[in-house]
Design a protein around this motif. Structure first.
Motif, mmCIF file in Angstrom:
data_model
loop_
_atom_site.group_PDB
_atom_site.id
_atom_site.type_symbol
_atom_site.label_atom_id
_atom_site.label_comp_id
_atom_site.label_asym_id
_atom_site.label_seq_id
_atom_site.Cartn_x
_atom_site.Cartn_y
_atom_site.Cartn_z
ATOM 1 N N GLN A 1 57.267 41.108 57.983
ATOM 2 C CA GLN A 1 56.245 40.506 57.137
ATOM 3 C C GLN A 1 55.592 41.576 56.274
ATOM 4 O OE1 GLN A 1 53.663 38.363 59.949
ATOM 5 N NE2 GLN A 1 54.504 36.438 59.138
ATOM 6 N N SER A 2 54.782 41.122 55.327
ATOM 7 C CA SER A 2 54.060 42.026 54.443
ATOM 8 C C SER A 2 52.591 42.055 54.824
ATOM 9 C CB SER A 2 54.175 41.560 52.992
ATOM 10 O OG SER A 2 55.517 41.500 52.606
ATOM 11 N N VAL A 3 51.936 43.160 54.485
ATOM 12 C CA VAL A 3 50.517 43.292 54.791
ATOM 13 C C VAL A 3 49.873 44.193 53.749
ATOM 14 C CG1 VAL A 3 50.840 45.277 56.337
ATOM 15 C CG2 VAL A 3 48.843 43.778 56.630
ATOM 16 N N ALA A 4 48.598 43.958 53.475
ATOM 17 C CA ALA A 4 47.870 44.787 52.515
ATOM 18 C C ALA A 4 46.511 45.149 53.079
ATOM 19 C CB ALA A 4 47.704 44.052 51.186
ATOM 20 N N PHE A 5 46.105 46.361 52.800
ATOM 21 C CA PHE A 5 44.811 46.865 53.231
ATOM 22 C C PHE A 5 44.005 47.236 51.990
ATOM 23 C CE2 PHE A 5 46.930 46.851 57.078
ATOM 24 C CZ PHE A 5 47.945 47.791 57.169
ATOM 25 N N TRP A 6 42.705 47.076 52.113
ATOM 26 C CA TRP A 6 41.830 47.345 50.980
ATOM 27 C C TRP A 6 40.812 48.414 51.338
ATOM 28 C CZ3 TRP A 6 36.499 46.393 50.707
ATOM 29 C CH2 TRP A 6 35.935 46.515 49.423
ATOM 30 N N CYS A 7 40.468 49.252 50.361
ATOM 31 C CA CYS A 7 39.490 50.303 50.567
ATOM 32 C C CYS A 7 38.569 50.402 49.354
ATOM 33 C CB CYS A 7 40.191 51.648 50.776
ATOM 34 S SG CYS A 7 39.061 53.063 50.833
ATOM 35 N N ASN A 8 37.283 50.489 49.636
ATOM 36 C CA ASN A 8 36.295 50.748 48.594
ATOM 37 C C ASN A 8 35.604 52.059 48.934
ATOM 38 O OD1 ASN A 8 33.052 49.830 47.668
ATOM 39 N ND2 ASN A 8 34.719 50.019 46.228
ATOM 40 N N PRO A 9 35.848 53.125 48.192
ATOM 41 C CA PRO A 9 35.274 54.423 48.533
ATOM 42 C C PRO A 9 33.784 54.484 48.208
ATOM 43 C CG PRO A 9 36.380 54.556 46.424
ATOM 44 C CD PRO A 9 36.627 53.163 46.953
ATOM 45 N N GLN B 1 43.490 61.025 42.730
ATOM 46 C CA GLN B 1 42.324 61.593 42.061
ATOM 47 C C GLN B 1 42.052 60.679 40.870
ATOM 48 O OE1 GLN B 1 42.205 65.858 41.364
ATOM 49 N NE2 GLN B 1 41.227 65.487 39.405
ATOM 50 N N ASN B 2 40.896 60.049 40.921
ATOM 51 C CA ASN B 2 40.595 58.955 39.996
ATOM 52 C C ASN B 2 41.704 57.907 40.165
ATOM 53 O OD1 ASN B 2 38.120 60.077 38.993
ATOM 54 N ND2 ASN B 2 39.402 61.608 37.980
ATOM 55 N N ASN B 3 42.445 57.525 39.145
ATOM 56 C CA ASN B 3 43.483 56.528 39.371
ATOM 57 C C ASN B 3 44.887 57.112 39.316
ATOM 58 O OD1 ASN B 3 43.440 56.993 36.681
ATOM 59 N ND2 ASN B 3 43.554 54.865 36.045
ATOM 60 N N GLU C 1 47.974 51.600 45.283
ATOM 61 C CA GLU C 1 47.463 51.726 43.926
ATOM 62 C C GLU C 1 45.945 51.866 43.965
ATOM 63 O OE1 GLU C 1 48.689 48.297 41.753
ATOM 64 O OE2 GLU C 1 47.423 46.912 42.874
ATOM 65 N N ARG C 2 45.424 52.448 42.907
ATOM 66 C CA ARG C 2 43.980 52.607 42.767
ATOM 67 C C ARG C 2 43.635 52.256 41.328
ATOM 68 N NH1 ARG C 2 39.988 57.883 43.371
ATOM 69 N NH2 ARG C 2 38.103 56.667 43.766
ATOM 70 N N LEU C 3 43.357 50.996 41.148
ATOM 71 C CA LEU C 3 43.067 50.517 39.807
ATOM 72 C C LEU C 3 41.689 50.974 39.364
ATOM 73 C CD1 LEU C 3 44.515 46.913 40.165
ATOM 74 C CD2 LEU C 3 45.592 48.925 39.137
ATOM 75 N N LYS C 4 41.590 51.400 38.134
ATOM 76 C CA LYS C 4 40.326 51.805 37.516
ATOM 77 C C LYS C 4 39.634 52.935 38.274
ATOM 78 C CE LYS C 4 39.581 47.183 35.632
ATOM 79 N NZ LYS C 4 38.677 46.008 35.541
ATOM 80 N N GLY C 5 40.384 53.636 39.111
ATOM 81 C CA GLY C 5 39.818 54.788 39.797
ATOM 82 C C GLY C 5 38.754 54.481 40.815
#
Lengths: 114, 116
Positions: free
Chosen positions: B17-25, B50-52, B68-72
């Motif tokens: 299966q697929s899985v995704a994790f999210w992070c807000n620094p 570093q940034n995006n 991925e890190r959208l918009k840094g």
């Protein structure tokens, strides 16, 4: 392979006992050294770090660590532990020889009995 | 100061299966890291932004992992398809400057992934 080694996986001691956790690394050249701690149910946080100057570094909560370049070591010490020091302790090294990636040791779980 | 936020806290999936994790620094932190911590081991760096832009992804298994890190700012880490050996805690960390070697990292609480 170059690495960071922590000698003890588990340490059990009583309150007021002294604590010393060993950490050795195998990178030559410039190194930046860290000890991070993870208390039960909490996130990893910095205990102390060394990057230059006095090789004896003092951190939070009475912890200190000594950088001995000739021994490639950065051992963590506390003269008298408290029950609240129960945690997992990680040594980490950022070395130019390793592309400046922060490399962690395997961790030492410390249990302080009240 | 708000810390590094991660979600979900726990995830259980079946292999393949697929899985995704999210992070807000932490707000304003330029550098973001994803680490994998397998039980009984120390955290291992998967990818550094570093940034995006990607600074280091040499230890990311790119056949199944992507990040991925959208918009840094926020970042997502995805595994597709998951394998049993991906069971681990996935830690996100951030640092304020440009990932200098002596910088302190601020860690989130992690996402514990179990692959059955």
């Amino acid at each position: 392979a170059q690495s960071v080694s922590q000698h003890n996986h588990h340490v059990i001691l009583s309150e007021a006992a002294s604590l010393e956790l060993g950490c050795n690394y195998s990178y030559g050249g410039t190194v930046n050294l860290f000890w991070y701690v993870q208390y039960p149910g909490q996130h990893l946080q910095l205990l102390l770090k060394y990057f230059s100057g006095d090789p004896l570094v003092k951190g939070i909560k009475g912890f200190e660590a000594e950088f001995i370049k000739s021994k490639f070591s950065f051992n963590l010490r506390k003269p008298s532990v408290q029950w609240s020091d129960t945690a997992e302790y990680f040594c980490a090294v950022n070395a130019a020889a390793a592309g400046n990636k922060l490399t962690f040791g395997g961790g030492t779980r410390v249990l302080v009995k009240p | 100061e708000a810390g590094v936020a991660q979600s979900p806290r726990y995830k259980i999936i079946e292999k393949r299966q697929s899985v995704a994790f999210w992070c807000n620094p932490i707000s304003g932190h330029a550098t973001l890291y994803w680490y994998q911590q397998i039980l009984g081991q120390g955290p291992k760096l998967l990818i550094q932004f570093q940034n995006n832009g990607v600074v280091d992804d040499s230890q990311l298994p790119k056949d199944r992992f992507s990040a991925e890190r959208l918009k840094g700012v926020d970042s997502t880490l995805k595994i597709q398809p998951a394998k049993l050996e991906d069971s681990a805690v996935y830690l996100c960390a951030s640092s304020p400057l440009t990932g200098a070697p002596n910088e302190k990292l601020f860690f989130g609480s992690g996402t514990q992934l179990s692959v059955l």
